[in-house]
Design a protein around this motif. Structure first.
Motif, PDB file in Angstrom:
ATOM      1  N   VAL A  84       0.864  -1.172   0.000  1.00  0.00           N
ATOM      2  CA  VAL A  84       0.000   0.000   0.000  1.00  0.00           C
ATOM      3  C   VAL A  84       0.901   1.223   0.000  1.00  0.00           C
ATOM      4  CG1 VAL A  84      -1.813   1.292   1.175  1.00  0.00           C
ATOM      5  CG2 VAL A  84      -1.818  -1.213   1.280  1.00  0.00           C
ATOM      6  N   VAL A  85       0.907   1.956  -1.088  1.00  0.00           N
ATOM      7  CA  VAL A  85       1.691   3.185  -1.196  1.00  0.00           C
ATOM      8  C   VAL A  85       0.986   4.285  -0.411  1.00  0.00           C
ATOM      9  CG1 VAL A  85       2.461   4.980  -2.793  1.00  0.00           C
ATOM     10  CG2 VAL A  85       2.677   2.569  -3.425  1.00  0.00           C
ATOM     11  N   ILE A  86       1.760   5.053   0.347  1.00  0.00           N
ATOM     12  CA  ILE A  86       1.223   6.188   1.098  1.00  0.00           C
ATOM     13  C   ILE A  86       1.720   7.466   0.445  1.00  0.00           C
ATOM     14  CG2 ILE A  86       1.127   7.370   3.321  1.00  0.00           C
ATOM     15  CD1 ILE A  86       1.696   4.691   4.653  1.00  0.00           C
ATOM     16  N   GLY A  87       0.785   8.320   0.041  1.00  0.00           N
ATOM     17  CA  GLY A  87       1.149   9.559  -0.624  1.00  0.00           C
ATOM     18  C   GLY A  87       0.552  10.774   0.060  1.00  0.00           C
ATOM     19  N   PHE A  88       1.256  11.888  -0.044  1.00  0.00           N
ATOM     20  CA  PHE A  88       0.770  13.166   0.489  1.00  0.00           C
ATOM     21  C   PHE A  88       0.170  13.963  -0.661  1.00  0.00           C
ATOM     22  CE2 PHE A  88       1.229  17.679   1.339  1.00  0.00           C
ATOM     23  CZ  PHE A  88       0.679  17.799   2.605  1.00  0.00           C
ATOM     24  N   GLN A  89      -1.058  14.484  -0.456  1.00  0.00           N
ATOM     25  CA  GLN A  89      -1.738  15.254  -1.490  1.00  0.00           C
ATOM     26  C   GLN A  89      -2.407  16.461  -0.853  1.00  0.00           C
ATOM     27  OE1 GLN A  89      -2.535  14.718  -5.243  1.00  0.00           O
ATOM     28  NE2 GLN A  89      -2.640  16.852  -4.590  1.00  0.00           N
ATOM     29  N   PRO A  90      -1.872  17.675  -1.050  1.00  0.00           N
ATOM     30  CA  PRO A  90      -2.574  18.857  -0.540  1.00  0.00           C
ATOM     31  C   PRO A  90      -3.871  19.040  -1.307  1.00  0.00           C
ATOM     32  CG  PRO A  90      -0.786  19.519  -1.978  1.00  0.00           C
ATOM     33  CD  PRO A  90      -0.672  18.027  -1.827  1.00  0.00           C
ATOM     34  N   TYR A  91      -4.886  19.523  -0.624  1.00  0.00           N
ATOM     35  CA  TYR A  91      -6.181  19.655  -1.295  1.00  0.00           C
ATOM     36  C   TYR A  91      -6.370  21.086  -1.808  1.00  0.00           C
ATOM     37  CZ  TYR A  91      -7.797  21.708   3.141  1.00  0.00           C
ATOM     38  OH  TYR A  91      -7.940  22.494   4.254  1.00  0.00           O
ATOM     39  N   PRO A  92      -7.115  21.235  -2.912  1.00  0.00           N
ATOM     40  CA  PRO A  92      -7.354  22.564  -3.465  1.00  0.00           C
ATOM     41  C   PRO A  92      -8.379  23.329  -2.616  1.00  0.00           C
ATOM     42  CG  PRO A  92      -8.506  20.895  -4.743  1.00  0.00           C
ATOM     43  CD  PRO A  92      -7.678  20.171  -3.722  1.00  0.00           C
ATOM     44  N   PRO A  93      -8.375  24.686  -2.663  1.00  0.00           N
ATOM     45  CA  PRO A  93      -7.423  25.532  -3.404  1.00  0.00           C
ATOM     46  C   PRO A  93      -6.063  25.561  -2.713  1.00  0.00           C
ATOM     47  CG  PRO A  93      -8.889  26.895  -2.112  1.00  0.00           C
ATOM     48  CD  PRO A  93      -9.385  25.478  -1.935  1.00  0.00           C
ATOM     49  N   TYR A  94      -5.016  25.624  -3.484  1.00  0.00           N
ATOM     50  CA  TYR A  94      -3.677  25.487  -2.943  1.00  0.00           C
ATOM     51  C   TYR A  94      -3.142  26.778  -2.336  1.00  0.00           C
ATOM     52  CZ  TYR A  94      -4.216  21.330  -5.706  1.00  0.00           C
ATOM     53  OH  TYR A  94      -4.706  20.172  -6.226  1.00  0.00           O
ATOM     54  N   ALA A  95      -3.905  27.872  -2.485  1.00  0.00           N
ATOM     55  CA  ALA A  95      -3.447  29.147  -1.937  1.00  0.00           C
ATOM     56  C   ALA A  95      -3.315  29.087  -0.416  1.00  0.00           C
ATOM     57  CB  ALA A  95      -4.415  30.257  -2.320  1.00  0.00           C
ATOM     58  N   HIS A  96      -4.058  28.180   0.219  1.00  0.00           N
ATOM     59  CA  HIS A  96      -4.014  28.096   1.683  1.00  0.00           C
ATOM     60  C   HIS A  96      -2.774  27.357   2.170  1.00  0.00           C
ATOM     61  CE1 HIS A  96      -5.105  23.911   1.035  1.00  0.00           C
ATOM     62  NE2 HIS A  96      -4.772  23.692   2.284  1.00  0.00           N
ATOM     63  N   PHE A  97      -2.071  26.685   1.251  1.00  0.00           N
ATOM     64  CA  PHE A  97      -1.018  25.754   1.678  1.00  0.00           C
ATOM     65  C   PHE A  97       0.354  26.351   1.460  1.00  0.00           C
ATOM     66  CE2 PHE A  97       1.972  22.303   0.925  1.00  0.00           C
ATOM     67  CZ  PHE A  97       1.789  21.584   2.074  1.00  0.00           C
ATOM     68  N   LYS A  98       1.178  26.316   2.491  1.00  0.00           N
ATOM     69  CA  LYS A  98       2.557  26.771   2.399  1.00  0.00           C
ATOM     70  C   LYS A  98       3.467  25.718   3.017  1.00  0.00           C
ATOM     71  CE  LYS A  98       1.567  31.720   2.566  1.00  0.00           C
ATOM     72  NZ  LYS A  98       1.831  33.012   3.279  1.00  0.00           N
ATOM     73  N   ARG A  99       4.617  25.491   2.372  1.00  0.00           N
ATOM     74  CA  ARG A  99       5.563  24.558   2.941  1.00  0.00           C
ATOM     75  C   ARG A  99       6.097  25.102   4.256  1.00  0.00           C
ATOM     76  NH1 ARG A  99       9.991  23.123  -1.419  1.00  0.00           N
ATOM     77  NH2 ARG A  99      10.889  22.102   0.411  1.00  0.00           N
ATOM     78  N   PRO A 100       6.400  24.226   5.221  1.00  0.00           N
ATOM     79  CA  PRO A 100       6.978  24.694   6.492  1.00  0.00           C
ATOM     80  C   PRO A 100       8.243  25.499   6.264  1.00  0.00           C
ATOM     81  CG  PRO A 100       6.333  22.390   6.636  1.00  0.00           C
ATOM     82  CD  PRO A 100       6.178  22.784   5.193  1.00  0.00           C
ATOM     83  N   GLY A 101       8.376  26.575   7.049  1.00  0.00           N
ATOM     84  CA  GLY A 101       9.567  27.411   6.934  1.00  0.00           C
ATOM     85  C   GLY A 101       9.415  28.569   5.975  1.00  0.00           C
ATOM     86  N   ARG A 102       8.233  28.637   5.310  1.00  0.00           N
ATOM     87  CA  ARG A 102       8.037  29.755   4.386  1.00  0.00           C
ATOM     88  C   ARG A 102       7.084  30.778   4.964  1.00  0.00           C
ATOM     89  NH1 ARG A 102       7.784  27.603  -1.862  1.00  0.00           N
ATOM     90  NH2 ARG A 102       9.853  26.668  -1.897  1.00  0.00           N
TER      91      ARG A 102
END
Length: 225
Positions: free
Chosen positions: A207-225
């Motif tokens: 079972v592959v485990i993947g990370f997928q941010p959900y839209p809209p992507y404007a709310h999402f920022k990588r840590p440290g930014r």
């Protein structure tokens, strides 16, 4: 981790069962049936983090069935078939997948339940399993099967703890992967060595485990930014 759950006490004949579900759905998380093809579990930070907690809770709850509804989640890609729910249960609970549809129909009246997981204990038990994983006499593996649009993982404490740490890793490091701020999925790790090999076949379950941010992507920022 603090988990808010729903608790059910359905009866089948003379037996009472304890079944728990997340209090709120894992809205941005889904599981493609590993029995039909390559298993693929995709989720955002919240979904993967709560799955880590649910596997940790399952590790230390020998008489509890953990039911995670996932088949209505967003598919990992357009047109993806065979989405399923997830059930975690100990061998000692004696749950047969063929009996699950009857039990699921009885999940009608719930009570709220709040539990806390112990990440340090989970990490210790996961390490204990990892030290044993390459032994030829290893018996502590997850038995798995699919029935009634549900994927069952049947195991015991240490192997559930090992999978919990895999989800914790995916939830923690997924947001740091390149491209996720643009909505790209990141494949983080997999559940493979923990799964019992299928008898009579050469197919290695995974079972592959993947990370997928959900839209809209404007709310999402990588840590440290």
């Amino acid at each position: 981790m603090r988990l808010r759950l729903r608790q059910f006490r359905p009866r089948t004949g003379p037996h009472e069962h304890r079944v728990v579900q997340p209090w709120t759905p894992l809205r941005h998380t889904s599981l493609r049936d590993p029995e039909a093809s390559l298993g693929m579990l995709m989720g955002d930070h919240d979904g993967l983090n709560r799955l880590a907690g649910l596997f940790s809770f399952a590790a230390y709850s020998r008489h509890t069935i953990v039911h995670v509804p996932l088949r209505e989640g967003p598919p990992p890609y357009v047109g993806c078939p065979d989405l399923v729910d997830l059930v975690l249960v100990h061998h000692s609970a004696g749950l047969r997948p063929s009996k699950w549809p009857e039990l699921r129909r009885r999940l009608t009246h719930s009570t709220p339940l709040t539990v806390r997981t112990d990440e340090a204990r989970t990490a210790r038990d996961a390490e204990a399993w990892q030290r044993r994983r390459h032994r030829t006499d290893l018996r502590d593996l997850l038995r798995h099967s699919s029935h009634a649009r549900t994927f069952f993982l049947i195991g015991s404490r240490d192997v559930f703890a090992s999978v919990a740490t895999a989800f914790s890793y995916a939830a923690g490091w997924g947001p740091r992967q390149r491209g996720v701020v643009k909505g790209k999925a990141a494949f983080m790790t997999s559940i493979s060595g923990e799964l019992q090999e299928e008898s009579g076949t050469r197919r290695s379950p995974e079972v592959v485990i993947g990370f997928q941010p959900y839209p809209p992507y404007a709310h999402f920022k990588r840590p440290g930014r």
